[in-house]
Design an enzyme around this catalytic site. Structure first.
Site, PDB file in Angstrom:
ATOM      1  N   ARG A  20      46.851  61.149  -3.546  1.00  0.00           N
ATOM      2  CA  ARG A  20      47.864  62.163  -3.868  1.00  0.00           C
ATOM      3  C   ARG A  20      49.111  62.008  -2.999  1.00  0.00           C
ATOM      4  O   ARG A  20      50.227  62.142  -3.483  1.00  0.00           O
ATOM      5  CB  ARG A  20      47.283  63.570  -3.737  1.00  0.00           C
ATOM      6  N   ASN A  38      43.826  67.186  -7.305  1.00  0.00           N
ATOM      7  CA  ASN A  38      42.436  66.773  -7.454  1.00  0.00           C
ATOM      8  C   ASN A  38      41.741  67.698  -8.440  1.00  0.00           C
ATOM      9  O   ASN A  38      41.878  68.919  -8.356  1.00  0.00           O
ATOM     10  CB  ASN A  38      41.700  66.856  -6.115  1.00  0.00           C
TER      11      ASN A  38
END
EC number: 3.6.1.7
Length: 91
Positions: A20, A38
């Site tokens: 990320r 996520n």
């Protein structure tokens, strides 16, 4: 090229490996706004808005991932630009 919105689901070894943050760095560098999140199933959802050319470049980074990631699949679609983001965040 005009403005667009990318919605992608990235599969593989993409959680707990800096994916990320990696996505965020490249999104900001390309002038994209949105988020990387996520999901409970082990995938990462990515939504990014900006110029189509930048989004196409960004897709290459989603496939590559950071060194510890192993991307096996990127499912994506281009949508109409909505202009709802002011930054690129991670969740």
């Amino acid at each position: 090229m005009g403005l667009a919105r990318l919605h992608a689901i990235v599969e593989g070894e993409v959680q707990g490996v800096g994916f990320r943050r990696y996505v965020q760095i490249h999104a900001v560098r390309l002038g994209l706004k949105g988020y990387a999140k996520n999901l409970p199933d082990g995938t990462v959802e990515v939504v990014a808005e900006g110029y189509e050319e930048s989004i196409q470049q960004f897709l290459n980074y989603l496939w590559k991932g950071p060194p510890l990631a192993l991307v096996t699949k990127v499912t994506h679609k281009l949508e109409s630009y909505k202009g709802e983001f002011t930054s690129f965040d991670t969740y």
